[in-house]
Design a protein around this motif. Sequence first.
Motif: not given
Length: 397
Positions: A309-338
Amino acid sequence: MARLSQRMVALGTARSEIREAFAFAQARAAVVGPENVDDFSIGNPSVPAPPSVAEAIHRLVDEIDPVALHGYTPAQGAPDVRQALAEDLNRRFGTSYDKDCLYLTVGAAASLCCCLSAMGCEGDEFITFAPYFPEYKVFVESAGGKLIAVPADIEDFQIDFAAFEQALSPNTKAVIINTPNNPTGVVYSRNTVEKLGRMLEDKSREYGHTIYLISDEPYREIRYTDEPLPWIPSYYANTLVCYSYSKSLSLPGQRIGYVLVPRTVEDFDLVYAAIAGAGRALGYVCAPALFQLVAARCAGQTADISIYKKNRDVLLNALREMGYTCAQPDGAFYLFPRTPEPDAKAFCEKAKAYDLVLVPGDSFGCPGHVRISYCVPTEQILRALPKFRKLADDYGL
């Protein structure tokens, strides 16, 4: 020249994009040092198994006769183990399963292969929803069927029911779902599951035969919200559940899982017998005996998923702040940004220039995206953020 199955030769020589990326990362690390390569290619749990696993192993080795401990069990698994796993499910989901509802397997892949081989007849179609685990196609075709992939709704990766209805036909034998999902991390909502169940009931009546639902659930316990995960058999009676302890207990190399056949499944006895027959035909004499017993003693427990969860939060928040678009991942351990360009493979090649290793979404049936497997040390994610930033800058995000 050897007379071999050309299909099997092709499968043995063709490498998946996931494995290709992983192999590149390993080769590159040998040149520049592993500390300089940020590999997000493979879904190998990075969190150790809970202490209860080691404790169970030590007790079993110390207390059980080694001949019995390491001997064969019945093909479907030891009866006391199956009963313990059934009781764990009953406690957590308010069900009434018993040992004869469970067939123990060599991981979730074996569970899927047993189900598909049990059902698959020539001309059968199996539907899944993009993005999906690439091996589904291999498993379905090996069972004599054809995989039909419903295009993704890339806004939230819930099911596009209009597209799903178009994919259904009298040839549909089963539908395969995976929630929490690999590669998106998205969890199907209760509304999605309810609507799916109603549609399958309606279409089963319309076609005059049962359409089975195969729920592939290796990430069931890896969740980041308090909202309950829908227990799929509660919403559709003809559901088979395929499960593995690889992710929840961080035991991927031990290959232990099961198929659950609820007694609500139409022709329960025949379905269970077909799964047992498929296990026999595929050569699964029994699941690993020691880890059957470990699973029975540790069922319902998990590794420390707070790290994911910590990894998800760090990476997801940073990528979105950078301008990447990513659906909300509420499980598993993957991100799938455009990806910032339509060609995800080209994007991954540009990422390699920064020793950043990602997997293009094409093989998951969803071009224009990449899978980022964040089951890695948090320090690696922090180290990789400047590389993601450089990529974003290259594309003017």
